[in-house]
Design a protein around this motif. Sequence first.
Motif, PDB file in Angstrom:
ATOM      1  N   GLY A  92     -65.587  22.505 -23.491  1.00  0.00           N
ATOM      2  CA  GLY A  92     -64.378  22.825 -22.744  1.00  0.00           C
ATOM      3  C   GLY A  92     -63.146  22.174 -23.348  1.00  0.00           C
ATOM      4  O   GLY A  92     -63.104  21.856 -24.535  1.00  0.00           O
ATOM      5  N   GLY A  93     -62.156  21.950 -22.502  1.00  0.00           N
ATOM      6  CA  GLY A  93     -60.912  21.352 -22.989  1.00  0.00           C
ATOM      7  C   GLY A  93     -59.785  21.579 -22.011  1.00  0.00           C
ATOM      8  O   GLY A  93     -59.985  21.545 -20.802  1.00  0.00           O
ATOM      9  N   LYS A 153     -59.154  11.259 -20.079  1.00  0.00           N
ATOM     10  CA  LYS A 153     -60.214  10.641 -19.279  1.00  0.00           C
ATOM     11  C   LYS A 153     -61.428  11.567 -19.150  1.00  0.00           C
ATOM     12  O   LYS A 153     -62.536  11.102 -18.864  1.00  0.00           O
ATOM     13  CB  LYS A 153     -59.692  10.282 -17.889  1.00  0.00           C
ATOM     14  CG  LYS A 153     -59.350  11.473 -17.007  1.00  0.00           C
ATOM     15  CD  LYS A 153     -58.790  11.069 -15.650  1.00  0.00           C
ATOM     16  CE  LYS A 153     -57.383  10.542 -15.776  1.00  0.00           C
ATOM     17  NZ  LYS A 153     -56.776  10.272 -14.440  1.00  0.00           N
ATOM     18  N   ASP A 154     -61.228  12.869 -19.374  1.00  0.00           N
ATOM     19  CA  ASP A 154     -62.335  13.822 -19.266  1.00  0.00           C
ATOM     20  C   ASP A 154     -62.879  14.237 -20.630  1.00  0.00           C
ATOM     21  O   ASP A 154     -63.567  15.253 -20.749  1.00  0.00           O
ATOM     22  CB  ASP A 154     -61.881  15.063 -18.491  1.00  0.00           C
ATOM     23  CG  ASP A 154     -61.691  14.762 -17.009  1.00  0.00           C
ATOM     24  OD1 ASP A 154     -62.488  13.981 -16.467  1.00  0.00           O
ATOM     25  OD2 ASP A 154     -60.743  15.299 -16.405  1.00  0.00           O
ATOM     26  N   ARG A 159     -58.255  19.141 -12.612  1.00  0.00           N
ATOM     27  CA  ARG A 159     -59.404  18.706 -13.410  1.00  0.00           C
ATOM     28  C   ARG A 159     -60.701  19.370 -12.961  1.00  0.00           C
ATOM     29  O   ARG A 159     -60.795  19.952 -11.897  1.00  0.00           O
ATOM     30  CB  ARG A 159     -59.566  17.196 -13.299  1.00  0.00           C
ATOM     31  CG  ARG A 159     -58.404  16.376 -13.787  1.00  0.00           C
ATOM     32  CD  ARG A 159     -58.587  14.909 -13.436  1.00  0.00           C
ATOM     33  NE  ARG A 159     -59.789  14.333 -14.040  1.00  0.00           N
ATOM     34  CZ  ARG A 159     -60.444  13.292 -13.540  1.00  0.00           C
ATOM     35  NH1 ARG A 159     -60.043  12.738 -12.402  1.00  0.00           N
ATOM     36  NH2 ARG A 159     -61.519  12.824 -14.157  1.00  0.00           N
ATOM     37  N   HIS A 160     -61.703  19.243 -13.856  1.00  0.00           N
ATOM     38  CA  HIS A 160     -63.095  19.599 -13.561  1.00  0.00           C
ATOM     39  C   HIS A 160     -63.257  21.050 -13.120  1.00  0.00           C
ATOM     40  O   HIS A 160     -63.996  21.356 -12.191  1.00  0.00           O
ATOM     41  CB  HIS A 160     -63.676  18.667 -12.502  1.00  0.00           C
ATOM     42  CG  HIS A 160     -63.687  17.235 -12.921  1.00  0.00           C
ATOM     43  ND1 HIS A 160     -63.888  16.203 -12.034  1.00  0.00           N
ATOM     44  CD2 HIS A 160     -63.506  16.638 -14.130  1.00  0.00           C
ATOM     45  CE1 HIS A 160     -63.839  15.048 -12.680  1.00  0.00           C
ATOM     46  NE2 HIS A 160     -63.598  15.294 -13.956  1.00  0.00           N
ATOM     47  N   LEU A 193     -49.085  13.551 -21.532  1.00  0.00           N
ATOM     48  CA  LEU A 193     -50.090  14.462 -20.995  1.00  0.00           C
ATOM     49  C   LEU A 193     -51.467  14.145 -21.567  1.00  0.00           C
ATOM     50  O   LEU A 193     -52.463  14.090 -20.838  1.00  0.00           O
ATOM     51  CB  LEU A 193     -49.715  15.912 -21.305  1.00  0.00           C
ATOM     52  CG  LEU A 193     -50.743  16.949 -20.853  1.00  0.00           C
ATOM     53  CD1 LEU A 193     -50.905  16.934 -19.338  1.00  0.00           C
ATOM     54  CD2 LEU A 193     -50.356  18.340 -21.335  1.00  0.00           C
ATOM     55  N   TYR A 194     -51.527  13.915 -22.870  1.00  0.00           N
ATOM     56  CA  TYR A 194     -52.797  13.566 -23.497  1.00  0.00           C
ATOM     57  C   TYR A 194     -53.407  12.315 -22.863  1.00  0.00           C
ATOM     58  O   TYR A 194     -54.611  12.266 -22.583  1.00  0.00           O
ATOM     59  CB  TYR A 194     -52.615  13.363 -24.998  1.00  0.00           C
ATOM     60  CG  TYR A 194     -53.846  12.808 -25.675  1.00  0.00           C
ATOM     61  CD1 TYR A 194     -55.005  13.572 -25.777  1.00  0.00           C
ATOM     62  CD2 TYR A 194     -53.867  11.509 -26.175  1.00  0.00           C
ATOM     63  CE1 TYR A 194     -56.145  13.060 -26.371  1.00  0.00           C
ATOM     64  CE2 TYR A 194     -54.996  10.984 -26.759  1.00  0.00           C
ATOM     65  CZ  TYR A 194     -56.135  11.767 -26.864  1.00  0.00           C
ATOM     66  OH  TYR A 194     -57.263  11.255 -27.435  1.00  0.00           O
ATOM     67  N   ASP A 195     -52.584  11.325 -22.615  1.00  0.00           N
ATOM     68  CA  ASP A 195     -53.072  10.077 -22.014  1.00  0.00           C
ATOM     69  C   ASP A 195     -53.641  10.313 -20.613  1.00  0.00           C
ATOM     70  O   ASP A 195     -54.525   9.578 -20.167  1.00  0.00           O
ATOM     71  CB  ASP A 195     -51.951   9.037 -21.959  1.00  0.00           C
ATOM     72  CG  ASP A 195     -51.626   8.464 -23.329  1.00  0.00           C
ATOM     73  OD1 ASP A 195     -52.481   8.551 -24.232  1.00  0.00           O
ATOM     74  OD2 ASP A 195     -50.502   7.945 -23.503  1.00  0.00           O
TER      75      ASP A 195
END
Length: 220
Positions: free
Chosen positions: A85-86, A75-76, A15-16, A69-71
């Motif tokens: 982004g994505g 959160k971001d 993430r991030h 995966l989507y779940d």
Amino acid sequence: MDKEMRKRPIFGISRHRMGIDGKGVTTLVAFMGCPLHCKYCINAQCHDSIYEEDHSLRKGVQMLSSKELYDIVKKDNIYFQATGGGVCFGGGEPTMNADFIIEFAKLIPKGWKLTLETSLKCSCKTIESLAPYVAEWIVDIKDTNKSIYEKYTGVSSEIIQQLCYIKELVQVDTIIVKVPHIPHFNTEEDVEHSIEILKGIGITHIKEITYMEHITHINK
């Protein structure tokens, strides 16, 4: 198709990430599996078995459906929406999971960007199926010299044909091509020659990178 059949092995969800996988804040999703066997592969674990001897999942590997995966990544959403982004799919080779990516693309909110980090070692049919859903393609070509490519990856090259094909389907400014300096495999002149060929076929976003030399043990 049964939902369990649509699950795919994923060995990393990072993430991030900012400015690494294209524009905006991104989450990198790394698939197991790759048709290439690169000598300096930084994710050689993608070639490992996904199961231990007792048939349990190998540590670090998750079997996920597109909805699961989507779940995890939703959160971001606020970061994706605010920065353009994505999710970036890598691996391994993400095009081996084209149906999964398309299924995932149909779940995400408007405003998310999907990116692929790929070698484009896939069929034209696969590229065509993904084209409507992928906003940015980050393509590592290894080298345009077929002999160098084969020595480094262990497989044959169709990279120029694939790039020419993808240019017919998407805007050229959505394609970023990485041209690596590969220790002991190509030279400065080889890299310059690859860049000339890419410019000749109309590629406009070209990025030179340098691989780190190390020994990779891959289970073929």
